[in-house]
Design a protein around this motif. Structure first.
Motif, PDB file in Angstrom:
ATOM      1  N   ASN A   1     -24.840 -58.321 108.827  1.00 41.33           N
ATOM      2  CA  ASN A   1     -23.847 -59.355 109.126  1.00 41.33           C
ATOM      3  C   ASN A   1     -24.431 -60.760 109.183  1.00 41.33           C
ATOM      4  OD1 ASN A   1     -22.058 -57.252 109.328  1.00 41.33           O
ATOM      5  ND2 ASN A   1     -21.186 -57.885 111.289  1.00 41.33           N
ATOM      6  N   ASP A   2     -25.718 -60.864 109.435  1.00 43.07           N
ATOM      7  CA  ASP A   2     -26.321 -62.196 109.562  1.00 43.07           C
ATOM      8  C   ASP A   2     -27.014 -62.653 108.279  1.00 43.07           C
ATOM      9  OD1 ASP A   2     -28.684 -60.699 109.496  1.00 43.07           O
ATOM     10  OD2 ASP A   2     -28.918 -60.728 111.669  1.00 43.07           O
ATOM     11  N   MET A   3     -26.791 -61.934 107.179  1.00 42.86           N
ATOM     12  CA  MET A   3     -27.488 -62.249 105.930  1.00 42.86           C
ATOM     13  C   MET A   3     -27.165 -63.649 105.415  1.00 42.86           C
ATOM     14  SD  MET A   3     -29.439 -59.695 105.055  1.00 42.86           S
ATOM     15  CE  MET A   3     -29.675 -59.810 103.275  1.00 42.86           C
ATOM     16  N   ARG A   4     -25.946 -64.127 105.668  1.00 41.65           N
ATOM     17  CA  ARG A   4     -25.538 -65.442 105.161  1.00 41.65           C
ATOM     18  C   ARG A   4     -26.044 -66.588 106.039  1.00 41.65           C
ATOM     19  NH1 ARG A   4     -20.701 -62.444 104.215  1.00 41.65           N
ATOM     20  NH2 ARG A   4     -20.218 -62.223 102.000  1.00 41.65           N
ATOM     21  N   HIS A   5     -26.630 -66.252 107.163  1.00 42.05           N
ATOM     22  CA  HIS A   5     -27.097 -67.273 108.091  1.00 42.05           C
ATOM     23  C   HIS A   5     -28.528 -67.677 107.767  1.00 42.05           C
ATOM     24  CE1 HIS A   5     -23.788 -66.960 111.163  1.00 42.05           C
ATOM     25  NE2 HIS A   5     -23.571 -65.896 110.421  1.00 42.05           N
ATOM     26  N   ALA A   6     -28.959 -68.806 108.314  1.00 40.85           N
ATOM     27  CA  ALA A   6     -30.355 -69.219 108.205  1.00 40.85           C
ATOM     28  C   ALA A   6     -31.193 -68.321 109.111  1.00 40.85           C
ATOM     29  CB  ALA A   6     -30.474 -70.683 108.596  1.00 40.85           C
ATOM     30  N   GLN A   7     -32.434 -68.673 109.320  1.00 38.40           N
ATOM     31  CA  GLN A   7     -33.315 -67.837 110.122  1.00 38.40           C
ATOM     32  C   GLN A   7     -32.789 -67.663 111.545  1.00 38.40           C
ATOM     33  OE1 GLN A   7     -37.332 -69.234 110.339  1.00 38.40           O
ATOM     34  NE2 GLN A   7     -38.089 -67.458 111.444  1.00 38.40           N
ATOM     35  N   TYR A   8     -32.174 -68.715 112.081  1.00 37.88           N
ATOM     36  CA  TYR A   8     -31.680 -68.658 113.449  1.00 37.88           C
ATOM     37  C   TYR A   8     -30.161 -68.519 113.445  1.00 37.88           C
ATOM     38  CZ  TYR A   8     -36.375 -70.330 114.300  1.00 37.88           C
ATOM     39  OH  TYR A   8     -37.734 -70.441 114.308  1.00 37.88           O
ATOM     40  N   VAL A   9     -29.651 -67.742 114.372  1.00 31.28           N
ATOM     41  CA  VAL A   9     -28.221 -67.485 114.431  1.00 31.28           C
ATOM     42  C   VAL A   9     -27.699 -67.839 115.815  1.00 31.28           C
ATOM     43  CG1 VAL A   9     -28.347 -65.635 112.729  1.00 31.28           C
ATOM     44  CG2 VAL A   9     -28.526 -65.067 115.151  1.00 31.28           C
ATOM     45  N   THR A  10     -26.400 -68.064 115.883  1.00 32.02           N
ATOM     46  CA  THR A  10     -25.779 -68.327 117.177  1.00 32.02           C
ATOM     47  C   THR A  10     -24.798 -67.200 117.507  1.00 32.02           C
ATOM     48  OG1 THR A  10     -24.181 -69.755 116.013  1.00 32.02           O
ATOM     49  CG2 THR A  10     -26.052 -70.820 117.095  1.00 32.02           C
ATOM     50  N   ILE A  11     -23.672 -67.169 116.808  1.00 34.23           N
ATOM     51  CA  ILE A  11     -22.679 -66.126 117.076  1.00 34.23           C
ATOM     52  C   ILE A  11     -22.460 -65.307 115.805  1.00 34.23           C
ATOM     53  CG2 ILE A  11     -20.315 -65.638 117.745  1.00 34.23           C
ATOM     54  CD1 ILE A  11     -20.286 -68.259 119.286  1.00 34.23           C
ATOM     55  N   VAL A  12     -22.813 -64.047 115.854  1.00 33.14           N
ATOM     56  CA  VAL A  12     -22.573 -63.119 114.749  1.00 33.14           C
ATOM     57  C   VAL A  12     -21.945 -61.864 115.352  1.00 33.14           C
ATOM     58  CG1 VAL A  12     -23.556 -61.776 112.868  1.00 33.14           C
ATOM     59  CG2 VAL A  12     -24.540 -64.001 113.441  1.00 33.14           C
ATOM     60  N   SER A  13     -20.713 -61.591 114.998  1.00 30.80           N
ATOM     61  CA  SER A  13     -20.017 -60.451 115.570  1.00 30.80           C
ATOM     62  C   SER A  13     -20.263 -59.197 114.743  1.00 30.80           C
ATOM     63  CB  SER A  13     -18.511 -60.727 115.643  1.00 30.80           C
ATOM     64  OG  SER A  13     -17.831 -59.574 116.095  1.00 30.80           O
ATOM     65  N   LEU A  14     -20.571 -58.093 115.409  1.00 30.48           N
ATOM     66  CA  LEU A  14     -20.798 -56.834 114.715  1.00 30.48           C
ATOM     67  C   LEU A  14     -19.517 -56.263 114.122  1.00 30.48           C
ATOM     68  CD1 LEU A  14     -23.517 -57.076 116.196  1.00 30.48           C
ATOM     69  CD2 LEU A  14     -23.437 -54.618 116.603  1.00 30.48           C
ATOM     70  N   LYS A  15     -18.366 -56.786 114.528  1.00 34.71           N
ATOM     71  CA  LYS A  15     -17.120 -56.226 114.024  1.00 34.71           C
ATOM     72  C   LYS A  15     -16.677 -56.846 112.702  1.00 34.71           C
ATOM     73  CE  LYS A  15     -13.947 -59.169 116.717  1.00 34.71           C
ATOM     74  NZ  LYS A  15     -12.837 -59.169 117.689  1.00 34.71           N
ATOM     75  N   LYS A  16     -17.450 -57.778 112.167  1.00 35.70           N
ATOM     76  CA  LYS A  16     -17.137 -58.381 110.877  1.00 35.70           C
ATOM     77  C   LYS A  16     -17.715 -57.536 109.744  1.00 35.70           C
ATOM     78  CE  LYS A  16     -15.242 -62.272 112.440  1.00 35.70           C
ATOM     79  NZ  LYS A  16     -13.860 -62.694 112.141  1.00 35.70           N
ATOM     80  N   CYS A  17     -16.991 -57.419 108.645  1.00 32.39           N
ATOM     81  CA  CYS A  17     -17.519 -56.762 107.454  1.00 32.39           C
ATOM     82  C   CYS A  17     -18.635 -57.620 106.880  1.00 32.39           C
ATOM     83  CB  CYS A  17     -16.420 -56.551 106.416  1.00 32.39           C
ATOM     84  SG  CYS A  17     -17.015 -55.921 104.821  1.00 32.39           S
ATOM     85  N   HIS A  18     -19.794 -57.021 106.629  1.00 28.93           N
ATOM     86  CA  HIS A  18     -20.936 -57.788 106.129  1.00 28.93           C
ATOM     87  C   HIS A  18     -20.698 -58.316 104.720  1.00 28.93           C
ATOM     88  CE1 HIS A  18     -21.578 -53.988 104.036  1.00 28.93           C
ATOM     89  NE2 HIS A  18     -22.409 -54.616 103.233  1.00 28.93           N
ATOM     90  N   GLN A  19     -19.792 -57.664 103.976  1.00 26.14           N
ATOM     91  CA  GLN A  19     -19.572 -58.041 102.584  1.00 26.14           C
ATOM     92  C   GLN A  19     -18.553 -59.169 102.431  1.00 26.14           C
ATOM     93  OE1 GLN A  19     -21.309 -56.859 100.022  1.00 26.14           O
ATOM     94  NE2 GLN A  19     -20.207 -58.095  98.508  1.00 26.14           N
ATOM     95  N   CYS A  20     -17.405 -59.018 103.097  1.00 24.74           N
ATOM     96  CA  CYS A  20     -16.321 -59.985 102.884  1.00 24.74           C
ATOM     97  C   CYS A  20     -15.933 -60.760 104.143  1.00 24.74           C
ATOM     98  CB  CYS A  20     -15.092 -59.266 102.321  1.00 24.74           C
ATOM     99  SG  CYS A  20     -14.290 -58.131 103.496  1.00 24.74           S
ATOM    100  N   GLY A  21     -16.461 -60.359 105.302  1.00 26.09           N
ATOM    101  CA  GLY A  21     -16.169 -61.081 106.535  1.00 26.09           C
ATOM    102  C   GLY A  21     -14.892 -60.645 107.230  1.00 26.09           C
TER     103      GLY A  21
END
Length: 334
Positions: free
Chosen positions: A168-188
């Protein structure tokens, strides 16, 4: 964070009820403001890779020990987040590769899941204060959420991809703030908004039988009776998915139940097929289990299955099952 001298990480919460190891690890990474891959590289180094394997199934000692030490969580509690905690319950001998009884396959390839082995309940994800994935959602006979009386989902309804929250955090830079596990990693897509489908059963008895297994799996209260039943159920699942043209048990049971057969992909077994197929096949097996002796006797008499297949490749046979099928060893007495 490598070389961090304190025995505990700055943030070191414990796993949530029935939480899967990978879910806990990703939440720990994000709580430190890091992507899962970055966090693990900093902690374990690039030689000890985490996300190119089914970490919930393999659960190497170095990972379990580090998580225990750095979060102040007892080893036993850490191990309980892994699929190895089902050894002696769902399967008897752990294997690093190949099929494990009742453990769904992720079909992992280059950190990507090509299978649909991680189920989820949309209502659980919606109601969680912090969404997380349950260990019991990796189990093939568990097709319903008993808390919300709905069928579990095994893929994103928008793009069709299987759940893979560690990406789920693949689209983010090295550091993340809020990434929800309930989001689809492919389409969001928000997986908690997936359609809620109520389970349909061929009879109330079948629904009660399967629901009891799902509930006890989640509660961690599967007893010896249920464990023995699951051994027998898995053996008959293999017979239903077999390519052997002399075994017609599935057709026989569907005919007796007055339900339509569906096409079964025999090479995947029950651990590798979609949720709809599993829910269907499990009902057929439950029907057999509810009046096991008489219904099996009729299937043998009808020549839907030969006696020799009742024990073939069946390890750890429960005593009650062995004693019962001995009555069918002489075809003249059937």
């Amino acid at each position: 964070m490598k070389g961090f001298t304190s025995p505990l990480w700055p943030i070191h919460f414990k796993p949530l009820p029935d939480e899967l190891l990978s879910s806990w690890l990703v939440r720990l990474a994000h709580s430190h403001g890091l992507k899962a891959q970055t966090f693990c590289n900093l902690i374990f180094g690039s030689r000890l890779q985490v996300w190119n394997r089914d970490i919930d199934r393999l659960a190497p000692e170095w990972l379990i020990t580090e998580l225990s030490d750095r979060t102040g969580t007892p080893i036993e509690q850490v191990m309980d987040t892994t699929l190895q905690s089902y050894q002696g319950i769902l399967y008897h001998r752990h294997r690093a590769s190949g099929t494990l009884s009742w453990i769904q396959s992720l079909k992992l390839h280059h950190r990507k899941f090509e299978g649909f082995g991680l189920q989820f309940c949309p209502k659980c994800l919606a109601q969680d204060k912090e969404p997380y994935f349950r260990k019991s959602w990796r189990v093939a006979f568990n097709t319903t959420c008993t808390s919300h009386n709905c069928i579990l989902c095994d893929r994103c309804p928008y793009c069709g991809c299987g759940a893979a929250f560690h990406r789920n955090d693949m689209r983010h830079a090295q550091y993340v703030t809020i990434v929800s596990l309930k989001k689809c990693h492919q389409c969001g897509f928000d997986l908690s908004r997936s359609q809620v489908i109520r389970p349909k059963y061929e009879s109330k008895a079948i629904g009660k039988f399967l629901g009891n297994l799902s509930q006890k799996l989640f509660d961690g209260t599967l007893g010896q009776t249920e464990i023995d039943n699951l051994l027998v159920m898995h053996h008959f699942a293999k017979l239903i998915f077999t390519r052997n043209s002399t075994v017609h048990l599935y057709s026989r049971l569907c005919d007796v139940m007055n339900i339509d057969e569906i096409a079964l992909n025999s090479k995947d077994g029950i651990e590798g097929v979609n949720i709809e197929t599993r829910h269907h096949v499990l009902q057929v097996i439950a029907y057999l289990m509810l009046d096991f002796g008489p219904r099996l006797r009729k299937a043998i008499k009808n020549k839907s299955i030969r006696y020799s297949y009742l024990k073939k490749d069946f390890d750890d046979i429960p005593n009650w099952y062995s004693n019962l099928i001995e009555r069918f060893s002489d075809w003249r007495e059937i």
